[in-house]
Design a protein around this motif. Structure first.
Motif: not given
Ligand code: CAA
Length: 258
Positions: A143-145, A152-153, A156-161, A173-174
């Motif tokens: 998932g992170t990769q 986008s970074k 990825a950060m928004d969803l995972c964090l 859109r993403a």
């Protein structure tokens, strides 16, 4: 073939796999992942199949890896049994195109499974997320990769964090979803896409999949070089002669998949 956690069937030249643990929101336990791998390898080896569709039900594509299975794992349990790698990585080895038809929740491993597929078609009620942080862990099936590369970074950060979910429109859109359709049209759309792909020359379809995937593994110049070599090799195919002759003769091509 009778399975416990999935249904697998063929419709024309399309292999259709339905994840079937509805009471558990299709939580992905080892048995399901092992059966999914078996069914996918079976379709990959079947000359009568040109594309594969994976779907769930209206409420859930899959709500992630089965938490009840892993809740008491020790580090050694996970490491020694090669958890995830042992029965999830086969999806990447399948050479025919795989379409995820996603309705409802695609969370954690469910979102990761969708992102391992080649095309994601979403129903309007689909919800995508990586909520593992709620459980005191990180995503563990890519998932992170894949989110960082395919979206986008920032996403990825928004969803995972934060563990928040994206709806289907945001996921499109993403960049992780290719089409959004009403829920009652999901399977028609996914099967029509699979059917269309399965009607093309199978070796060409397989080589295109392999070439697009190179984009995520190498530099642009190496990827373009790889594409050029693959393109040149296609002039050895009967289907290239047929496809181009059919265009010139203004008729439909009759591909023989060789
Ligand atoms: N594992 C095991 N069981 C699960 C599950 C999961 N991932 N997700 C849902 N279930 C079960 C629930 O425990 C519940 O079982 P019971 O009826 O026996 O209580 C049943 O499915 C129905 O779920 P809910 O009652 O919770 O339904 P809801 O509509 O209220 O909520 C949901 C739905 C938002 C999907 C919620 O179930 C949920 O948050 N699930 C967990 C999502 C999650 O954290 N996924 C990540 C898993 S870890 C992972 O995937 C690691 C990795 O990267 C590989």
């Amino acid at each position: 073939m009778a399975y416990e956690c999935i249904h697998a069937t063929t419709r024309g030249r399309v292999g259709l796999i339905t994840l079937n643990r509805p009471k558990q929101m299709n939580a992905l336990n080892p048995k399901l992942m092992q059966e999914l791998g078996e069914a996918m390898y079976g379709f990959d080896a079947d000359d009568g199949v040109g594309a594969i569709v994976i779907t769930g039900n209206d409420k859930a594509f899959a709500a992630g890896a089965d938490i009840t299975v892993m809740k008491n794992y020790s580090y050694m349990d996970a490491f020694r049994s090669n958890y995830i790698t042992r029965d999830w990585e086969h999806i990447r080895n399948v050479r025919k195109p795989v379409i995820a038809a996603v309705a409802g929740y695609a969370l954690g491993g469910g979102n990761e499974l969708a992102m391992m597929c080649d095309i994601v078609i979403a129903a309007e009620n689909a919800k995508f997320g990586q909520p593992e942080i709620n459980l005191g862990v990180s995503p563990g099936a890519g998932g992170t990769q894949r989110l960082a590369r395919f979206a986008s970074k920032a996403k990825a950060m928004d969803l995972c964090l934060t563990a928040r979910m994206m709806d289907a429109a945001e996921a499109e859109r993403a960049g992780i979803v290719s089409r959004v359709v009403p829920l009652d049209k999901l399977m028609d759309e996914a099967m029509a896409v699979a059917d269309k792909i399965a009607g093309y020359s199978l070796p060409v379809v397989m080589m295109i999949k392999e070439t697009v995937n190179r984009a995520y593994e190498t530099t642009l110049s190496e990827g373009v070089h790889y594409e050029r070599r693959i393109f040149h090799s296609m002039f050895s195919l009967d289907d290239q002669k047929e496809g181009m002759a059919a265009f010139v003769e203004k008729r439909k091509p009759d591909f023989k998949h060789r």
